[in-house]
Structures are given as C-alpha cells and as structure tokens.
Write a protein that holds these residues in place. Structure first.
Motif, PDB file in Angstrom:
ATOM      1  N   ARG A 228       1.025  -1.289  -0.035  1.00  0.00           N
ATOM      2  CA  ARG A 228      -0.014  -0.230  -0.081  1.00  0.00           C
ATOM      3  C   ARG A 228       0.903   1.442  -0.010  1.00  0.00           C
ATOM      4  O   ARG A 228       0.300   2.379  -0.513  1.00  0.00           O
ATOM      5  CB  ARG A 228      -0.865  -0.057   1.086  1.00  0.00           C
ATOM      6  CG  ARG A 228      -2.067  -1.107   1.049  1.00  0.00           C
ATOM      7  CD  ARG A 228      -3.183  -0.896   2.385  1.00  0.00           C
ATOM      8  NE  ARG A 228      -4.209  -1.869   2.092  1.00  0.00           N
ATOM      9  CZ  ARG A 228      -5.226  -1.954   2.921  1.00  0.00           C
ATOM     10  NH1 ARG A 228      -5.263  -0.895   3.871  1.00  0.00           N
ATOM     11  NH2 ARG A 228      -6.037  -2.860   2.672  1.00  0.00           N
ATOM     12  N   ALA A 229       2.061   1.264   0.348  1.00  0.00           N
ATOM     13  CA  ALA A 229       2.949   2.175   0.559  1.00  0.00           C
ATOM     14  C   ALA A 229       3.433   2.815  -0.887  1.00  0.00           C
ATOM     15  O   ALA A 229       3.937   3.716  -1.049  1.00  0.00           O
ATOM     16  CB  ALA A 229       4.137   2.005   1.379  1.00  0.00           C
ATOM     17  N   VAL A 260      18.457   5.835   0.673  1.00  0.00           N
ATOM     18  CA  VAL A 260      17.392   4.791   0.675  1.00  0.00           C
ATOM     19  C   VAL A 260      16.528   4.968   1.918  1.00  0.00           C
ATOM     20  O   VAL A 260      17.030   5.089   2.820  1.00  0.00           O
ATOM     21  CB  VAL A 260      18.152   3.440   1.031  1.00  0.00           C
ATOM     22  CG1 VAL A 260      16.907   2.383   0.769  1.00  0.00           C
ATOM     23  CG2 VAL A 260      19.192   3.062  -0.325  1.00  0.00           C
ATOM     24  N   GLY A 261      15.155   5.080   1.551  1.00  0.00           N
ATOM     25  CA  GLY A 261      14.244   5.405   2.650  1.00  0.00           C
ATOM     26  C   GLY A 261      14.189   4.174   3.391  1.00  0.00           C
ATOM     27  O   GLY A 261      14.286   2.898   2.759  1.00  0.00           O
ATOM     28  N   GLN A 262      13.739   4.321   4.620  1.00  0.00           N
ATOM     29  CA  GLN A 262      13.404   3.244   5.515  1.00  0.00           C
ATOM     30  C   GLN A 262      12.413   2.396   4.957  1.00  0.00           C
ATOM     31  O   GLN A 262      12.262   1.060   5.102  1.00  0.00           O
ATOM     32  CB  GLN A 262      13.218   3.745   6.950  1.00  0.00           C
ATOM     33  CG  GLN A 262      14.085   4.362   7.561  1.00  0.00           C
ATOM     34  CD  GLN A 262      13.834   5.088   8.992  1.00  0.00           C
ATOM     35  OE1 GLN A 262      12.746   4.544   9.441  1.00  0.00           O
ATOM     36  NE2 GLN A 262      14.891   5.556   9.490  1.00  0.00           N
ATOM     37  N   THR A 263      11.153   2.866   4.318  1.00  0.00           N
ATOM     38  CA  THR A 263      10.153   2.146   3.615  1.00  0.00           C
ATOM     39  C   THR A 263       9.880   2.824   2.468  1.00  0.00           C
ATOM     40  O   THR A 263      10.421   3.648   2.067  1.00  0.00           O
ATOM     41  CB  THR A 263       9.112   2.231   4.669  1.00  0.00           C
ATOM     42  OG1 THR A 263       8.444   3.526   4.493  1.00  0.00           O
ATOM     43  CG2 THR A 263       9.290   2.003   6.130  1.00  0.00           C
ATOM     44  N   GLU A 264       9.021   2.118   1.872  1.00  0.00           N
ATOM     45  CA  GLU A 264       8.676   2.719   0.368  1.00  0.00           C
ATOM     46  C   GLU A 264       7.959   3.865   0.434  1.00  0.00           C
ATOM     47  O   GLU A 264       8.009   4.711  -0.444  1.00  0.00           O
ATOM     48  CB  GLU A 264       7.822   1.541  -0.402  1.00  0.00           C
ATOM     49  CG  GLU A 264       8.397   0.372  -0.755  1.00  0.00           C
ATOM     50  CD  GLU A 264       7.506  -0.507  -1.673  1.00  0.00           C
ATOM     51  OE1 GLU A 264       6.984   0.459  -2.553  1.00  0.00           O
ATOM     52  OE2 GLU A 264       7.824  -1.573  -1.752  1.00  0.00           O
ATOM     53  N   ARG A 265       7.559   4.412   1.672  1.00  0.00           N
ATOM     54  CA  ARG A 265       6.813   5.254   1.792  1.00  0.00           C
ATOM     55  C   ARG A 265       7.934   6.741   1.954  1.00  0.00           C
ATOM     56  O   ARG A 265       7.457   7.646   1.540  1.00  0.00           O
ATOM     57  CB  ARG A 265       5.846   5.470   3.052  1.00  0.00           C
ATOM     58  CG  ARG A 265       5.117   6.676   3.319  1.00  0.00           C
ATOM     59  CD  ARG A 265       4.322   6.512   4.605  1.00  0.00           C
ATOM     60  NE  ARG A 265       3.629   7.911   4.905  1.00  0.00           N
ATOM     61  CZ  ARG A 265       2.382   8.027   4.452  1.00  0.00           C
ATOM     62  NH1 ARG A 265       1.829   7.250   3.523  1.00  0.00           N
ATOM     63  NH2 ARG A 265       1.806   9.373   4.586  1.00  0.00           N
ATOM     64  N   HIS A 266       9.062   6.481   2.431  1.00  0.00           N
ATOM     65  CA  HIS A 266       9.883   7.151   2.374  1.00  0.00           C
ATOM     66  C   HIS A 266      10.690   7.528   1.448  1.00  0.00           C
ATOM     67  O   HIS A 266      11.833   6.800   0.908  1.00  0.00           O
ATOM     68  CB  HIS A 266      11.080   6.783   3.817  1.00  0.00           C
ATOM     69  CG  HIS A 266      10.259   6.609   4.995  1.00  0.00           C
ATOM     70  ND1 HIS A 266      11.120   5.867   6.159  1.00  0.00           N
ATOM     71  CD2 HIS A 266       9.089   7.167   5.511  1.00  0.00           C
ATOM     72  CE1 HIS A 266      10.083   6.063   7.146  1.00  0.00           C
ATOM     73  NE2 HIS A 266       8.935   6.679   6.859  1.00  0.00           N
ATOM     74  N   ALA A 267      10.204   8.443   0.414  1.00  0.00           N
ATOM     75  CA  ALA A 267      10.828   8.507  -0.940  1.00  0.00           C
ATOM     76  C   ALA A 267      12.067   9.326  -0.837  1.00  0.00           C
ATOM     77  O   ALA A 267      12.546  10.114   0.021  1.00  0.00           O
ATOM     78  CB  ALA A 267       9.688   9.492  -1.686  1.00  0.00           C
TER      79      ALA A 267
END
Length: 313
Positions: A228-229, A260-267
C-alpha cells in the motif's frame, strides 16, 4: 518566466516571460553550456485535450541564448522546434519490446486497480547531453547537435526516451530522432531508472557522465500484491536513489546507492546534483511518515558523495 540575481540570490529581478500564449512544464533537470551559449530544456504542453496526467501531449523544447546577451530579454532566446510525443508514435506502432507495458486509451488514463491509474504513453523532464568524444557514434564534429534523454512514461521500467536537436545554418533548432547504423530510428533506449525523473551530469575531470535515478527492484509485482506504500503502479518505487557512470550514456556502470528510505513511503527521488571539488552534492525530494505519499513528499534532503570519482572501476 526568468529572473536574475546579481548578489548570489540575496535579491532578484522582476520576472520576465520568455513566451506568450504557451503552456510549459519543467523540472530540476540539467543546464548545458557550450560555445558561449546556455541551453536548457523544458516540456511544452502542446496537446491539452488528454485527460489526467498528460505526458503524451508534451513537446521537449530546448531554449538557447548567448551568455553575452541579456538573458532577461526574450529576443536573446531561440526555442527549438519539436513535436509532441503523440505526434511521433502511437502504442500500435510498437511491438517486440513490451512497450507500452499496460494498454490505455489514447487520450485518457486506464484504471488498472482501485486508485491506480496508468496514463497514456509519453515523455517528460529532458536532460541535455552533447557528446564530446570524437569516437562516439553520435559525436557531431561541428558541435551543432544536442541529445535529449527524457523520462519515458511507458508503465514499465528500464527505458528512457531519446531525441536529438540540430542547429541549422539559419540558427533554427530542429528536433529529430536518432538513427542507428542499421537505419532504424531510436525513440527508446535502455536506461537505468529512465522511467522516473533522473539527472545527468558530465564531469570534465573524469570525462564521464554521471546519472542519478530511482532504482526499480519489484516492478513485476501483481497489482493485487502491491504494498500500500507504493505510489500508483508497480514501476513507481521511489525510495532508492542510485548512482551510475558512463562514457557514452548508453552503457552504464553501477556506482552505488546514494540514499535509501526506511520504507517505500520514505521517498528519495527527483534528484539534482553538482560537482564540488572531489565530491558530488545531491538534493532530492524526500518524505518521512508525515508525507502524503512517495509522490507528494514533504522534505528536501541533502547528500554528499565524497570522492565520487573513486567509485569508477
């Protein structure tokens, strides 16, 4: 619009419009200097009748001016002639390369999943390259040819779009497609991260082109299995910013991950870069948990790649 500053950005002139009755799109792409001229490239919004995200109706145009002229005078600028993407090609013209990845109507997006839209195929956000190496197939010894590498909106990954702009004897700048030795024209070219906004920089000291782009790792995931991210379609991973180098803008060598962002949400995407001595300075559009999503981010982050030329192998 163009503005000027004589005190390193402390104060600015009033804005001046270079064109009238035209619509434009621009991003943080490179600026090219050659033969005492400055060149920049922007997208003219030519065909406005396409619904949704309109990359099919954009025409990449180069704006050129002599650095000895008044850059605030619209008469100092020459603007290239260029077609919109949908004036060159349609989806039915292509086969055997898997382009476009998804099928869409000609003038409207396709909803492939809940809230996940695929826009008609197109291009945007051009970077300017002028090949200096006489051994390069696309080198112009007269110095009258620029190449534009553009983000390719195809629904897939791994390709950029390509055109060349040639200065005519009368000073006009005319856009055309590049031709391979076989005589085949090239609209798309393999390019790491060419599916999202990228930045190309030529470094005189290393005599190499450097590329910042988004790294795709999972573009083949089914829509029903996507995180969902992830923003929109599978080809929209925006949290891994990669660096490559090349001697010819076709064969790219991986130099490393810049951010690199911690998650896919962290662009960590939409990069710009500049050389500072032995280091590479990078700005990118970033997000944390407060960002709306990886596209509509809430941060600008700064990164320094120290001794970046030591990454060459």
């Amino acid at each position: 619009m163009i503005i000027a500053s004589g005190d390193e950005g402390e104060t600015w002139s009033a804005p001046v419009a270079l064109t009238s009755n035209m619509k434009w799109h621009g991003s943080s792409c490179n600026v090219h200097y050659s033969h005492q001229h400055v060149h920049l490239a922007m997208d003219e919004r030519r065909d406005l009748s396409i619904e949704g995200w309109n990359t099919a109706g954009l025409a990449p145009r180069v704006l050129r001016a002599s650095m000895n002229d008044d850059l605030l005078d619209p008469k100092s600028w020459t603007i290239s002639e260029a077609p919109a993407f949908n004036e060159i090609v349609s989806a039915g013209d292509l086969d055997h390369f898997g382009i476009p990845f998804y099928s869409t109507p000609t003038r409207a997006p396709a909803e492939l999943g809940s809230g996940r839209l695929c826009a008609p195929m197109g291009w945007l956000e051009p970077n300017i390259v002028q090949f200096q190496d006489p051994a390069h197939l696309w080198h112009d010894p007269a110095g009258r040819t620029l190449h534009l590498f553009l983000r390719a909106n195809t629904g897939g990954t791994g390709y950029a779009a390509l055109v060349k702009v040639i200065e005519q004897a009368d000073g006009r700048l005319v856009t055309t497609l590049e031709t391979m030795p076989s005589g085949r024209r090239a609209l798309f070219i393999p390019f790491p991260g060419g599916h999202l906004k990228f930045f190309v920089l030529y470094d005189d000291k290393s005599r190499l082109y450097w590329l910042l782009s988004s790294q795709a790792t999972d573009s083949m995931v089914r829509l029903t299995h996507m995180s969902r991210a992830r923003y929109n379609l599978p080809n929209n991973e925006r949290h891994r910013l990669q660096l490559h180098f090349s001697k010819n803008c076709v064969d790219w060598c991986f130099a490393g991950l810049v951010a690199v962002g911690q998650t896919e949400r962290h662009a960590r995407n939409y990069p710009s870069m500049a050389v500072d001595g032995n280091d590479l300075l990078v700005l990118c559009r970033s997000a944390d948990d407060e960002g709306r999503d990886p596209q509509y981010a809430n941060l600008i982050t700064f990164h320094r790649v120290k001794e970046f030329r030591n990454l060459v192998y």
